[in-house]
Design a protein around this motif. Structure first.
Motif, PDB file in Angstrom:
ATOM      1  N   CYS A   1       5.300  -6.222  -4.792  1.00 42.69           N
ATOM      2  CA  CYS A   1       4.478  -5.048  -4.566  1.00 42.69           C
ATOM      3  C   CYS A   1       5.361  -3.857  -4.277  1.00 42.69           C
ATOM      4  O   CYS A   1       6.445  -3.990  -3.715  1.00 42.69           O
TER       5      CYS A   1
ATOM      6  N   THR B   1       2.368   2.554  -2.579  1.00 37.20           N
ATOM      7  CA  THR B   1       1.651   3.657  -3.187  1.00 37.20           C
ATOM      8  C   THR B   1       2.169   4.957  -2.596  1.00 37.20           C
ATOM      9  O   THR B   1       2.125   5.166  -1.396  1.00 37.20           O
TER      10      THR B   1
ATOM     11  N   CYS C   1       2.124  -1.265  -8.192  1.00 38.18           N
ATOM     12  CA  CYS C   1       2.967  -0.093  -7.964  1.00 38.18           C
ATOM     13  C   CYS C   1       4.301  -0.174  -8.701  1.00 38.18           C
ATOM     14  O   CYS C   1       5.186   0.645  -8.468  1.00 38.18           O
ATOM     15  N   ASP C   2       4.458  -1.155  -9.570  1.00 39.01           N
ATOM     16  CA  ASP C   2       5.690  -1.259 -10.347  1.00 39.01           C
ATOM     17  C   ASP C   2       5.785  -0.102 -11.343  1.00 39.01           C
ATOM     18  O   ASP C   2       4.782   0.345 -11.898  1.00 39.01           O
ATOM     19  N   THR C   3       7.009   0.366 -11.572  1.00 34.04           N
ATOM     20  CA  THR C   3       7.255   1.425 -12.550  1.00 34.04           C
ATOM     21  C   THR C   3       8.389   0.997 -13.475  1.00 34.04           C
ATOM     22  O   THR C   3       8.988  -0.060 -13.296  1.00 34.04           O
TER      23      THR C   3
ATOM     24  N   SER D   1       9.078  -0.609  -5.555  1.00 36.36           N
ATOM     25  CA  SER D   1       9.169   0.382  -4.486  1.00 36.36           C
ATOM     26  C   SER D   1       8.958  -0.331  -3.161  1.00 36.36           C
ATOM     27  O   SER D   1       8.383  -1.418  -3.109  1.00 36.36           O
TER      28      SER D   1
ATOM     29  N   CYS E   1       1.535  -2.169  -0.585  1.00 36.68           N
ATOM     30  CA  CYS E   1       0.902  -1.883  -1.872  1.00 36.68           C
ATOM     31  C   CYS E   1      -0.294  -2.794  -2.061  1.00 36.68           C
ATOM     32  O   CYS E   1      -0.357  -3.876  -1.482  1.00 36.68           O
TER      33      CYS E   1
END
Length: 315
Positions: free
Chosen positions: A18, A21, A251-253, A275, A279
């Motif tokens: 996670c 946010t 919330c992964d990018t 991050s 999350c």
């Protein structure tokens, strides 16, 4: 047809990490994650041992219901299709026949189910009555049963507009392309003409006793290294283009597909940026596309986490 991203609540975060946010993202995926993928992919490829029937039987890698083209769905008809709501207005024959599957490497003659048996597999129940909806020709008045009860009885719907079944007006025996363990094959199917759709709905006709199931996914002995995620299923195969869905955190990018292509197998997964912080605890299915060096052919596509062959997601 592209569908909205599906969110599945996970009880634990052992498989997908996670991120926070609104938190600052960590560093982007580095070659460290790709090296970890290469090591894991090598182990997965070396451990791949297809069971009996994989190379000489019939192992379908997608579900038994296939759309033969663009159905031009409306919200009502798409709900009815995905729910399995049908009503037959023609006699459906119960005669059983045999037919052959045409693979790229040969042919295989197998017993088929009858059209009536295929229809029973296709029809998974009926919607509830439609109070207040306009009556269509051939349908009962609102407030009464819409169709005969299906094999699972009345289906419950909380969507106000999703209460009409699909009308079957014809059935013929044909063949449709199906992804199998031996590549794309032409598989016998009963083609049901549906009044409300622009294309027939095909129900694969091979008898269940002649189908070899996909090997079950082994239990992974080690978690994925940080920054790597698993592949959940395939969306489409088009020559050398392969679209899969990765299981990523909410919330992964910097979601990036990673692939290891070998002469006998293809191993896929994904690299992400995590991050820090709190999350939402969900798994998001993210479609990604890769282009292989050569057409996929009959090579299995294996998930880098479980080592299991991926199947094509239901449409």
């Amino acid at each position: 047809m592209r569908r909205p991203v599906l969110l599945l609540v996970l009880p634990l975060l052992s498989m997908v990490g996670c991120a926070a946010t609104g938190a600052e993202p960590a560093a982007a995926p580095t070659t460290t994650a790709h090296r970890a993928f290469d090591q894991r992919a090598s182990a997965v490829a070396a451990a791949w041992r297809p069971g009996p029937g994989w190379r000489d039987g019939y192992v379908p890698l997608q579900g038994p219901t296939v759309l033969t083209g663009d159905p031009r769905f409306t919200p009502d008809t798409e709900t009815a299709f995905r729910s399995g709501w049908y009503r037959a207005q023609v006699a459906i024959p119960s005669t059983r026949v045999g037919a052959e599957i045409r693979f790229p490497d040969g042919r295989l003659t197998l017993p088929l189910v009858s059209a009536a048996e295929a229809y029973r597999q296709l029809d998974r129940g009926d919607p509830l009555p439609c109070p207040g909806r306009p009556k269509r020709p051939g349908l009962p008045t609102p407030g009464g049963p819409t169709v005969e009860p299906g094999p699972d009885g009345w289906a419950t719907s909380t969507t106000e507009t999703a209460c009409l079944p699909l009308t079957v007006t014809g059935v013929t025996l044909g063949a449709v392309p199906v992804r199998t363990s031996r590549g794309e094959a032409q598989v016998p199917a009963w083609l049901f003409t549906v009044e409300e759709l622009a294309t027939p709905v095909a129900q694969l006709a091979v008898a269940p006793t002649a189908v070899t199931p996909v090997p079950p996914a082994p239990t992974p002995t080690q978690p994925l290294p940080e920054g790597l995620v698993a592949a959940q299923d395939m969306v489409a195969v088009d020559g050398a283009r392969l679209t899969v869905r990765l299981g990523v955190g909410a919330c992964d990018t910097d979601i990036t597909p990673v692939v290891s292509e070998r002469p006998d197998v293809v191993v896929v997964g994904g690299a992400v940026t995590r991050s820090t912080g709190v999350c939402t605890d969900v798994l998001k299915l993210e479609p990604v596309t890769v282009t292989l060096a050569a057409p996929l052919g009959a090579r299995p596509v294996l998930d880098v986490f479980t080592g299991a062959p991926l199947t094509i997601a239901a449409r």
